[in-house]
Scaffold this motif. Structure first.
Motif, PDB file in Angstrom:
ATOM      1  N   ALA A   1      22.793 -12.894 -30.647  1.00  0.00           N
ATOM      2  CA  ALA A   1      23.013 -11.827 -29.670  1.00  0.00           C
ATOM      3  C   ALA A   1      21.859 -10.848 -29.750  1.00  0.00           C
ATOM      4  O   ALA A   1      21.452 -10.450 -30.840  1.00  0.00           O
ATOM      5  N   VAL A   2      21.325 -10.464 -28.580  1.00  0.00           N
ATOM      6  CA  VAL A   2      20.192  -9.545 -28.505  1.00  0.00           C
ATOM      7  C   VAL A   2      20.526  -8.454 -27.499  1.00  0.00           C
ATOM      8  O   VAL A   2      20.950  -8.743 -26.375  1.00  0.00           O
ATOM      9  N   ARG A   3      20.335  -7.214 -27.880  1.00  0.00           N
ATOM     10  CA  ARG A   3      20.533  -6.063 -27.003  1.00  0.00           C
ATOM     11  C   ARG A   3      19.329  -5.143 -27.166  1.00  0.00           C
ATOM     12  O   ARG A   3      18.743  -5.064 -28.233  1.00  0.00           O
ATOM     13  N   ASP A   4      19.008  -4.408 -26.077  1.00  0.00           N
ATOM     14  CA  ASP A   4      17.926  -3.434 -26.181  1.00  0.00           C
ATOM     15  C   ASP A   4      18.292  -2.173 -25.424  1.00  0.00           C
ATOM     16  O   ASP A   4      19.324  -2.090 -24.750  1.00  0.00           O
ATOM     17  N   VAL A   5      17.418  -1.189 -25.532  1.00  0.00           N
ATOM     18  CA  VAL A   5      17.705   0.116 -24.923  1.00  0.00           C
ATOM     19  C   VAL A   5      17.542   0.086 -23.415  1.00  0.00           C
ATOM     20  O   VAL A   5      17.897   1.045 -22.738  1.00  0.00           O
TER      21      VAL A   5
ATOM     22  N   LEU B   1      19.803 -25.389 -25.481  1.00  0.00           N
ATOM     23  CA  LEU B   1      20.571 -24.160 -25.637  1.00  0.00           C
ATOM     24  C   LEU B   1      21.926 -24.356 -24.981  1.00  0.00           C
ATOM     25  O   LEU B   1      22.008 -24.892 -23.866  1.00  0.00           O
ATOM     26  N   ASP B   2      22.971 -23.919 -25.658  1.00  0.00           N
ATOM     27  CA  ASP B   2      24.326 -24.025 -25.128  1.00  0.00           C
ATOM     28  C   ASP B   2      24.958 -22.635 -25.088  1.00  0.00           C
ATOM     29  O   ASP B   2      24.777 -21.824 -25.997  1.00  0.00           O
ATOM     30  N   ALA B   3      25.742 -22.415 -24.015  1.00  0.00           N
ATOM     31  CA  ALA B   3      26.487 -21.156 -23.858  1.00  0.00           C
ATOM     32  C   ALA B   3      25.562 -19.945 -23.912  1.00  0.00           C
ATOM     33  O   ALA B   3      25.729 -19.034 -24.728  1.00  0.00           O
ATOM     34  N   LEU B   4      24.573 -19.957 -23.021  1.00  0.00           N
ATOM     35  CA  LEU B   4      23.643 -18.828 -22.924  1.00  0.00           C
ATOM     36  C   LEU B   4      24.146 -17.852 -21.867  1.00  0.00           C
ATOM     37  O   LEU B   4      24.521 -18.256 -20.762  1.00  0.00           O
TER      38      LEU B   4
ATOM     39  N   PRO C   1      16.931  -3.843 -11.121  1.00  0.00           N
ATOM     40  CA  PRO C   1      17.954  -4.787 -10.658  1.00  0.00           C
ATOM     41  C   PRO C   1      19.082  -4.941 -11.672  1.00  0.00           C
ATOM     42  O   PRO C   1      18.957  -4.561 -12.832  1.00  0.00           O
ATOM     43  N   LYS C   2      20.177  -5.521 -11.210  1.00  0.00           N
ATOM     44  CA  LYS C   2      21.295  -5.921 -12.063  1.00  0.00           C
ATOM     45  C   LYS C   2      21.376  -7.441 -12.025  1.00  0.00           C
ATOM     46  O   LYS C   2      21.418  -8.039 -10.946  1.00  0.00           O
ATOM     47  N   VAL C   3      21.394  -8.044 -13.191  1.00  0.00           N
ATOM     48  CA  VAL C   3      21.368  -9.501 -13.287  1.00  0.00           C
ATOM     49  C   VAL C   3      22.460  -9.957 -14.239  1.00  0.00           C
ATOM     50  O   VAL C   3      22.654  -9.356 -15.305  1.00  0.00           O
ATOM     51  N   GLY C   4      23.148 -11.003 -13.866  1.00  0.00           N
ATOM     52  CA  GLY C   4      24.101 -11.656 -14.747  1.00  0.00           C
ATOM     53  C   GLY C   4      23.905 -13.163 -14.673  1.00  0.00           C
ATOM     54  O   GLY C   4      23.933 -13.741 -13.583  1.00  0.00           O
ATOM     55  N   LEU C   5      23.633 -13.796 -15.806  1.00  0.00           N
ATOM     56  CA  LEU C   5      23.382 -15.239 -15.836  1.00  0.00           C
ATOM     57  C   LEU C   5      24.193 -15.865 -16.953  1.00  0.00           C
ATOM     58  O   LEU C   5      24.131 -15.421 -18.103  1.00  0.00           O
ATOM     59  N   THR C   6      24.957 -16.882 -16.617  1.00  0.00           N
ATOM     60  CA  THR C   6      25.627 -17.712 -17.617  1.00  0.00           C
ATOM     61  C   THR C   6      25.127 -19.139 -17.443  1.00  0.00           C
ATOM     62  O   THR C   6      25.068 -19.649 -16.324  1.00  0.00           O
TER      63      THR C   6
ATOM     64  N   GLU D   1      23.192 -13.462 -25.079  1.00  0.00           N
ATOM     65  CA  GLU D   1      24.037 -14.086 -26.093  1.00  0.00           C
ATOM     66  C   GLU D   1      23.855 -15.599 -25.999  1.00  0.00           C
ATOM     67  O   GLU D   1      23.813 -16.158 -24.895  1.00  0.00           O
ATOM     68  N   LEU D   2      23.735 -16.229 -27.141  1.00  0.00           N
ATOM     69  CA  LEU D   2      23.537 -17.671 -27.214  1.00  0.00           C
ATOM     70  C   LEU D   2      24.564 -18.264 -28.152  1.00  0.00           C
ATOM     71  O   LEU D   2      24.673 -17.854 -29.309  1.00  0.00           O
TER      72      LEU D   2
END
Length: 641
Positions: free
Chosen positions: A191-195, A216-219, A234-239, A201-202
């Motif tokens: 899991a990676v988060r930034d400011v 890679l699985d479940a990215l 922008p707002k981005v959501g990728l699964t 999440e992987l």
């Protein structure tokens, strides 16, 4: 006996020496604690257990000026075997059979700007390098950032490196990755988060330089708009349930070049709300990391895409996408033009929905495009309004067409996708199969005072070039309804319409007065009257001059009653059209032309909204008698004599 005593004292001495060296080398900032240390000179091995590396409590001044990271580390077990002691004493590259770490925990609180020096430079001066046959690490856990909410965390990882050459020669070997002949890495729970309000999440990842594969699985990647940037970000959501890269060739990484064979994306789901600022081109985004990226094949299956915050707001289901010979970098191949960095694209989709204009919704059942062959196919296309005809006109404060379009199939061939990327539309042929159009008008609101914005001359002045060699319409049906000012609803239709439009272009080299756009159409009015129509329109004529002619075949006058009775209160009681011919010439100043009608037996009836069963009363009957006797000629041309 002395040898035995010396060997017994070796382990405690070596443990104390290592702990002291860490304190000295870190200028007292760190303290190393080793739970157990065992050496075996016979096996040239050393084993350590319970290793703990902690910062000294009173060494709290961690600033960007220091080259030491602020971290906490622990290793349950470390085993080094097969050490070449003789080579170390002689100042040669030291061979090591294996290095194994187990139960590694690492917590990095702060990383300063480290000096750009190779890893082998950290070795003692008298040792030119290490050659390790096998390096393994298992049950690795790591985190980076603040204690309560780390920027990055790793639940579990493992790594294997074969034939590691930690030396200048190993660094210069382009066939090696991280000084190793081949590398295998596996991670889980990353899991990676930034400011910047981004996080990733992987679930699981595997990489092998031996098989040149990455999976890679479940990215899951999320990028939220940063409040500090307003609406610009922008707002981005990728699964992404599964990603697989093959043919990873890292030999060019020294020059920031990466070559890949294939990229497979399975069932990705992307939701995107673009920001107000246009995104950077892909080469600029990659520039800090790679100078050039090449990918032989891209394959995406069963994708889902939703874009919000834009005029179209498209949603795409069941997307399958393939690309060939992708190249992103500053060196375009001029001999082979590319489309969005690829030599060729092919895409197939399931349902697509969009909102092309206010109060309308567009739907495509299927879409297929192929840039190599210039093909575009769409099936089950529909454009439907979201409000009633009166509500649409009321919101626009004027009369406006209320259109519904259904198109079972559209096919475009010889479509120039490279020109389309440059903002020009060039198509060999477009075919529309069995379109159905419903047009509703409501006269209870005022007419639009502005002139029409869609005319032949305005099409010629569009800010982009278009060139459609041939447009064919097969078996179209157009249904028109009209609400009169007093509320009557009239209907009329064009049926089984076939039309061909040729030379539809605003290219001055093709569009001239001698070679205008030409429309030829034939069909049926109310399924009873045969119609033939031809229009000539030079789209670049500044005066908007175009001409047309039409012929109507034999049909009863009663075919007009569904429109005239409810809206004009006039009924064609009897009579038949033999033939009608119309010639028309139109320009920006007006229209002129002629109409010749041949008919016989014409009788009209005037209607009343408050009449009897036949909507007639004494007044309308008297008016019809006068109209038919004095005004209307029942035969045209007149009978002989």
């Amino acid at each position: 006996m002395l040898v035995i005593v010396a060997l017994g004292l070796l382990d405690p001495w070596l443990r104390r020496t290592l702990e002291q060296q860490v304190t000295v080398r870190t200028q007292g900032r760190y303290r190393l604690r080793i739970g157990q240390l065992h050496t075996s000179l016979w096996h040239r091995a050393i084993q350590l257990q319970g290793i703990q590396l902690r910062p000294v409590k009173d060494a709290a001044q961690w600033s960007d000026t220091t080259t030491l990271p602020h971290l906490l580390a622990g290793v349950s077990q470390l085993r080094v075997s097969g050490v070449g002691l003789w080579a170390a004493l002689r100042g040669q590259v030291v061979p090591v059979d294996s290095v194994v770490l187990a139960g590694v925990t690492l917590r990095v609180l702060h990383l300063p700007r480290l000096p750009k020096q190779p890893l082998y430079a950290l070795l003692p001066a008298h040792i030119p390098g290490l050659r390790i046959g096998w390096v393994g690490a298992q049950n690795v856990r790591a985190a980076y950032g603040a204690r309560r909410q780390p920027t990055a965390s790793l639940r579990r990882a493992r790594a294997i490196l074969r034939d590691v050459l930690l030396s200048p020669a190993g660094a210069a070997d382009t066939l090696r990755l991280a000084y190793a002949a081949w590398v295998e890495v596996g991670v889980a729970g990353l899991a990676v988060r930034d400011v910047s309000h981004h996080w990733a999440e992987l679930g699981r990842g595997e990489f092998s330089s031996r098989t040149h594969c990455l999976s890679l699985d479940a990215l899951r990647i999320t990028a939220l708009a940063n409040p500090r940037q307003g609406g610009g970000a922008p707002k981005v959501g990728l699964t992404l349930p599964h990603l697989r890269l093959t043919g990873i060739r890292t030999t060019g990484l020294r020059h920031r070049r990466l070559a890949l064979d294939s990229l497979l994306l399975t069932t990705p789901r992307l939701t995107l709300t673009p920001g107000t600022r246009p995104p950077l081109p892909l080469p600029q985004r990659l520039r800090p990391y790679l100078r050039q990226l090449t990918l032989a094949h891209l394959h995406l299956t069963n994708g889902f895409v939703r874009v919000a915050g834009q005029p179209l707001n498209p949603t795409i289901h069941h997307l399958t996408l393939t690309a060939t010979d992708l190249r992103v970098g500053p060196e375009p191949d001029r001999a082979a033009p590319r489309i969005l960095y690829a030599r060729a694209w092919e895409a197939r989709t399931g349902l697509i929905t969009a909102t092309p204009v206010p109060y309308y919704r567009a739907v495509l059942g299927r879409l297929h495009l192929a840039t190599r062959t210039g093909l575009l196919e769409a099936a089950q296309v529909a454009l439907t309004p979201t409000v009633t005809p009166y509500e649409l006109a009321r919101r626009q404060h004027r009369q406006v067409p209320h259109l519904t379009v259904r198109l079972p199939r559209l096919r475009a061939s010889a479509l120039d996708y490279a020109a389309l990327m440059r903002g020009a539309v060039r198509v060999g042929q477009v075919v529309l199969e069995q379109p159905r159009i419903w047009s509703a008008g409501d006269a209870r609101l005022p007419l639009n005072p502005a002139a029409s914005s869609i005319t032949p001359e305005t099409l010629g002045r569009l800010p982009f070039r278009f060139d459609i060699r041939r447009l064919r319409i097969r078996q179209a049906n157009v249904y028109t309804s009209y609400v009169a000012p007093k509320g009557g609803l009239g209907r009329i239709s064009l049926n089984r319409l076939d039309a061909t439009l040729t030379n539809f272009t605003n290219d001055p080299r093709r569009m001239t007065t001698a070679h205008p756009a030409v429309v030829r159409a034939s069909g049926w009015l109310q399924n009873q009257c045969r119609i033939q129509l031809t229009i000539w329109a030079p789209l670049l004529d500044p005066n908007g001059t175009h001409r047309g002619e039409a012929t109507f075949g034999s049909a009863p006058f009663t075919l007009f009653n569904p429109m005239t009775e409810p809206t004009r209160m006039v009924r064609f009681a009897q009579g038949r059209i033999d033939r009608i011919r119309v010639r028309l010439r139109v320009n920006r100043q007006g229209a002129q032309g002629s109409m010749r009608a041949e008919y016989h037996g014409l009788k009209l009836a005037l209607l009343s909204r408050h009449g009897g069963g036949d909507q007639r009363n004494l007044l309308t009957k008297a008016g019809a008698t006068i109209l038919n006797g004095l005004v209307v000629r029942d035969n045209n041309p007149a009978r002989p004599g």
